[in-house]
Design a protein around this motif. Structure first.
Motif, PDB file in Angstrom:
ATOM      1  N   GLU A 240       0.833  -1.204   0.000  1.00  0.00           N
ATOM      2  CA  GLU A 240       0.000   0.000   0.000  1.00  0.00           C
ATOM      3  C   GLU A 240       0.867   1.254   0.000  1.00  0.00           C
ATOM      4  OE1 GLU A 240      -3.410   2.489   0.126  1.00  0.00           O
ATOM      5  OE2 GLU A 240      -3.043   0.423  -0.521  1.00  0.00           O
ATOM      6  N   ALA A 241       1.967   1.219   0.757  1.00  0.00           N
ATOM      7  CA  ALA A 241       2.875   2.371   0.783  1.00  0.00           C
ATOM      8  C   ALA A 241       3.484   2.606  -0.593  1.00  0.00           C
ATOM      9  CB  ALA A 241       3.974   2.148   1.822  1.00  0.00           C
ATOM     10  N   GLU A 242       3.827   1.521  -1.306  1.00  0.00           N
ATOM     11  CA  GLU A 242       4.372   1.645  -2.662  1.00  0.00           C
ATOM     12  C   GLU A 242       3.333   2.260  -3.584  1.00  0.00           C
ATOM     13  OE1 GLU A 242       7.362   1.185  -5.631  1.00  0.00           O
ATOM     14  OE2 GLU A 242       7.441   1.081  -3.443  1.00  0.00           O
ATOM     15  N   ARG A 243       2.070   1.842  -3.442  1.00  0.00           N
ATOM     16  CA  ARG A 243       0.996   2.400  -4.275  1.00  0.00           C
ATOM     17  C   ARG A 243       0.821   3.893  -3.997  1.00  0.00           C
ATOM     18  NH1 ARG A 243      -3.955   3.994  -3.987  1.00  0.00           N
ATOM     19  NH2 ARG A 243      -4.114   3.550  -1.755  1.00  0.00           N
ATOM     20  N   VAL A 244       0.841   4.260  -2.718  1.00  0.00           N
ATOM     21  CA  VAL A 244       0.697   5.672  -2.346  1.00  0.00           C
ATOM     22  C   VAL A 244       1.861   6.491  -2.886  1.00  0.00           C
ATOM     23  CG1 VAL A 244       0.653   7.291  -0.407  1.00  0.00           C
ATOM     24  CG2 VAL A 244      -0.695   5.184  -0.299  1.00  0.00           C
ATOM     25  N   LYS A 245       3.073   5.922  -2.785  1.00  0.00           N
ATOM     26  CA  LYS A 245       4.259   6.633  -3.291  1.00  0.00           C
ATOM     27  C   LYS A 245       4.125   6.918  -4.783  1.00  0.00           C
ATOM     28  CE  LYS A 245       8.213   4.556  -4.205  1.00  0.00           C
ATOM     29  NZ  LYS A 245       9.524   3.862  -4.059  1.00  0.00           N
ATOM     30  N   LEU A 246       3.675   5.924  -5.544  1.00  0.00           N
ATOM     31  CA  LEU A 246       3.510   6.102  -6.985  1.00  0.00           C
ATOM     32  C   LEU A 246       2.421   7.127  -7.289  1.00  0.00           C
ATOM     33  CD1 LEU A 246       3.825   2.389  -8.176  1.00  0.00           C
ATOM     34  CD2 LEU A 246       5.520   4.213  -8.390  1.00  0.00           C
ATOM     35  N   GLU A 247       1.348   7.108  -6.514  1.00  0.00           N
ATOM     36  CA  GLU A 247       0.269   8.071  -6.713  1.00  0.00           C
ATOM     37  C   GLU A 247       0.757   9.491  -6.445  1.00  0.00           C
ATOM     38  OE1 GLU A 247      -3.093   7.093  -4.352  1.00  0.00           O
ATOM     39  OE2 GLU A 247      -3.795   5.504  -5.716  1.00  0.00           O
ATOM     40  N   LYS A 248       1.490   9.655  -5.350  1.00  0.00           N
ATOM     41  CA  LYS A 248       2.004  10.985  -5.015  1.00  0.00           C
ATOM     42  C   LYS A 248       3.019  11.464  -6.055  1.00  0.00           C
ATOM     43  CE  LYS A 248       1.367  10.700   0.012  1.00  0.00           C
ATOM     44  NZ  LYS A 248       0.479  11.866   0.125  1.00  0.00           N
ATOM     45  N   SER A 249       3.800  10.510  -6.590  1.00  0.00           N
ATOM     46  CA  SER A 249       4.799  10.877  -7.598  1.00  0.00           C
ATOM     47  C   SER A 249       4.143  11.381  -8.874  1.00  0.00           C
ATOM     48  CB  SER A 249       5.690   9.672  -7.924  1.00  0.00           C
ATOM     49  OG  SER A 249       6.516   9.351  -6.840  1.00  0.00           O
ATOM     50  N   SER A 250       2.989  10.800  -9.219  1.00  0.00           N
ATOM     51  CA  SER A 250       2.346  11.133 -10.496  1.00  0.00           C
ATOM     52  C   SER A 250       1.235  12.168 -10.374  1.00  0.00           C
ATOM     53  CB  SER A 250       1.774   9.857 -11.134  1.00  0.00           C
ATOM     54  OG  SER A 250       0.832   9.236 -10.273  1.00  0.00           O
ATOM     55  N   SER A 251       0.969  12.619  -9.143  1.00  0.00           N
ATOM     56  CA  SER A 251      -0.178  13.516  -8.958  1.00  0.00           C
ATOM     57  C   SER A 251       0.062  14.920  -9.498  1.00  0.00           C
ATOM     58  CB  SER A 251      -0.529  13.606  -7.467  1.00  0.00           C
ATOM     59  OG  SER A 251       0.486  14.290  -6.754  1.00  0.00           O
ATOM     60  N   GLY A 252       1.331  15.349  -9.522  1.00  0.00           N
ATOM     61  CA  GLY A 252       1.628  16.712  -9.963  1.00  0.00           C
ATOM     62  C   GLY A 252       1.368  17.753  -8.897  1.00  0.00           C
ATOM     63  N   ASP A 253       0.904  17.329  -7.727  1.00  0.00           N
ATOM     64  CA  ASP A 253       0.610  18.249  -6.634  1.00  0.00           C
ATOM     65  C   ASP A 253       1.892  18.593  -5.879  1.00  0.00           C
ATOM     66  OD1 ASP A 253      -1.367  19.556  -4.744  1.00  0.00           O
ATOM     67  OD2 ASP A 253      -0.347  18.173  -3.387  1.00  0.00           O
ATOM     68  N   GLU A 254       2.144  19.880  -5.679  1.00  0.00           N
ATOM     69  CA  GLU A 254       3.398  20.312  -5.060  1.00  0.00           C
ATOM     70  C   GLU A 254       3.506  19.866  -3.613  1.00  0.00           C
ATOM     71  OE1 GLU A 254       5.819  24.470  -4.331  1.00  0.00           O
ATOM     72  OE2 GLU A 254       4.497  24.284  -6.059  1.00  0.00           O
ATOM     73  N   SER A 255       2.398  19.874  -2.887  1.00  0.00           N
ATOM     74  CA  SER A 255       2.436  19.447  -1.487  1.00  0.00           C
ATOM     75  C   SER A 255       2.736  17.952  -1.383  1.00  0.00           C
ATOM     76  CB  SER A 255       1.111  19.768  -0.790  1.00  0.00           C
ATOM     77  OG  SER A 255       0.037  19.071  -1.399  1.00  0.00           O
ATOM     78  N   SER A 256       2.191  17.161  -2.319  1.00  0.00           N
ATOM     79  CA  SER A 256       2.494  15.721  -2.337  1.00  0.00           C
ATOM     80  C   SER A 256       3.964  15.491  -2.623  1.00  0.00           C
ATOM     81  CB  SER A 256       1.640  15.013  -3.394  1.00  0.00           C
ATOM     82  OG  SER A 256       0.272  15.065  -3.065  1.00  0.00           O
ATOM     83  N   ARG A 257       4.510  16.288  -3.544  1.00  0.00           N
ATOM     84  CA  ARG A 257       5.931  16.171  -3.880  1.00  0.00           C
ATOM     85  C   ARG A 257       6.799  16.487  -2.663  1.00  0.00           C
ATOM     86  NH1 ARG A 257       8.952  20.806  -7.057  1.00  0.00           N
ATOM     87  NH2 ARG A 257       8.813  21.564  -4.929  1.00  0.00           N
ATOM     88  N   ASP A 258       6.468  17.567  -1.965  1.00  0.00           N
ATOM     89  CA  ASP A 258       7.251  17.960  -0.798  1.00  0.00           C
ATOM     90  C   ASP A 258       7.169  16.909   0.309  1.00  0.00           C
ATOM     91  OD1 ASP A 258       7.932  20.260  -2.107  1.00  0.00           O
ATOM     92  OD2 ASP A 258       6.450  21.523  -1.105  1.00  0.00           O
ATOM     93  N   GLU A 259       5.980  16.286   0.458  1.00  0.00           N
ATOM     94  CA  GLU A 259       5.826  15.229   1.462  1.00  0.00           C
ATOM     95  C   GLU A 259       6.698  14.028   1.115  1.00  0.00           C
ATOM     96  OE1 GLU A 259       2.408  12.304   3.405  1.00  0.00           O
ATOM     97  OE2 GLU A 259       1.856  13.780   1.884  1.00  0.00           O
ATOM     98  N   LEU A 260       6.704  13.640  -0.155  1.00  0.00           N
ATOM     99  CA  LEU A 260       7.531  12.517  -0.585  1.00  0.00           C
ATOM    100  C   LEU A 260       9.006  12.784  -0.312  1.00  0.00           C
ATOM    101  CD1 LEU A 260       6.472  10.917  -4.000  1.00  0.00           C
ATOM    102  CD2 LEU A 260       6.756   9.821  -1.774  1.00  0.00           C
ATOM    103  N   LEU A 261       9.427  14.014  -0.533  1.00  0.00           N
ATOM    104  CA  LEU A 261      10.839  14.353  -0.337  1.00  0.00           C
ATOM    105  C   LEU A 261      11.248  14.216   1.126  1.00  0.00           C
ATOM    106  CD1 LEU A 261      11.286  17.394  -2.755  1.00  0.00           C
ATOM    107  CD2 LEU A 261      12.257  15.100  -2.995  1.00  0.00           C
TER     108      LEU A 261
END
Length: 356
Positions: A240-261
């Motif tokens: 599930e974490a891998e799925r969430v990571k891929l979703e956040k990577s492809s979302s284009g949302d800046e806040s999601s990107r910053d969270e992933l970083l």
């Protein structure tokens, strides 16, 4: 370039087989009068635990995945160049008194335990490249020494043989990246470039000056560590974490990107430490650029984060800069998509029997 030379010699067509902890990739590249041409590239995922720390933990499962890869890729080559990485291989630069190659080989054979943590020479395969006179110590020369346990090398050879493949050359991931870089990029004699290959469980760093390695480091952090950090934070399963990571990577949302970083921070910090150590070891060497390879290289924001930390231009490596491809088989978008994950395989596929 430094490469571990062949276990066997064979003049048949060869392919590059990149065996990682999360996927196996194969690349076929032909060399003609107009340069290199990509003929084939394919990848299949590997279940967690088949490859652990560069060691084959489940040979039968790996054989089945390679057979599937050969089937879906329609690869005709049955002779391959493959590589080692991480704990399964040791690569280090060492200073020696100036001598010829034959004398150096005898010296290393007799005194391997002085330079590498292996107890018995009978258990070790090694190769080396003389880089040239030492800039710091007159009368000394710099040598890259690479070694691997024979049983580890043999496990790869035997496993691939069961899959219907012969190993022509056993290389090292970092040097495969160097081959890819040398054949695709223009550089001057003093140009320093850092090749950073972020795999699933291992990151390879190879600093090249004028196209030749001067510093190498591997460390056991990669894209999987980001998933595991996300898993620890959220309490979900790894899948599930891998799925969430891929979703956040492809979302284009800046806040999601910053969270992933934030989950990538330990990985970024280790890259930063490696570059800082290189800078302290080679003061005054200007780093022209950092080239990112591996699937995690495409994670949004990772290049910008490294730029801010290191103040060096960062871009995603393109192993197809000077490699053409059949437009019927590979679109420009295809090449852009597979480029980061294909870098090691392309470097392996460019190897030729007898080169050094």
């Amino acid at each position: 370039m430094l490469k571990l030379n062949g276990l066997f010699a064979n003049k048949k067509q060869i392919a590059g087989l990149d065996i990682g902890s999360s996927a196996v990739k194969i690349a076929e590249i032909a060399e003609g009068p107009d340069g290199y041409m990509l003929q084939n590239f394919a990848s299949v995922p590997l279940a967690k635990g088949i490859i652990t720390d560069g060691i084959i933990a489940n040979p039968n499962a790996l054989v089945e995945r390679i057979k599937e890869l050969l089937k879906i890729s329609h690869c005709k080559a049955r002779t391959v160049v493959t590589s080692l990485s991480g704990y399964s291989v040791i690569a280090k630069k060492i200073g020696f008194p100036s001598m010829d190659e034959e004398s150096l080989r005898e010296l290393i054979s007799d005194e391997i335990e002085k330079y590498l943590p292996f107890g018995d020479m009978k258990d070790v395969n090694f190769d080396f490249q003389i880089l040239g006179p030492s800039e710091m110590s007159p009368g000394q020369m710099e040598v890259f020494l690479v070694a691997a346990k024979k049983d580890v090398v043999q496990s790869y050879v035997e496993t691939l043989k069961k899959a219907g493949l012969d190993v022509a050359i056993m290389d090292v991931d970092s040097f495969a990246l160097e081959t890819m870089y040398e054949e695709n990029y223009d550089y001057g004699h003093e140009d320093v470039c850092i090749l950073v290959n972020i795999g699933a469980s291992m990151t390879n760093i190879n600093v090249v000056k004028g196209g030749a390695s001067i510093f190498i480091r591997d460390f056991p952090l990669g894209g999987t560590s980001i998933t595991e950090n996300l898993q620890d934070k959220t309490g979900v399963s790894f899948e599930e974490a891998e799925r969430v990571k891929l979703e956040k990577s492809s979302s284009g949302d800046e806040s999601s990107r910053d969270e992933l970083l934030t989950y990538a921070d330990p990985l970024l910090l280790e890259i930063e430490r490696s570059v800082d150590y290189f800078r302290s070891t080679y003061p005054g060497k200007f780093i022209k650029q950092i080239l990112l390879c591996g699937g995690t290289a495409r994670m949004p924001g990772i290049g910008d984060a490294l730029l801010q930390r290191l103040n060096v231009e960062v871009e995603i490596a393109n192993p197809f800069r000077k490699v053409s491809a059949d437009k019927k088989s590979f679109s420009a978008e295809d090449l852009k998509e597979i480029g980061p994950q294909a870098s090691v395989g392309v470097g392996l596929a460019m190897r030729r029997i007898g080169d050094k």
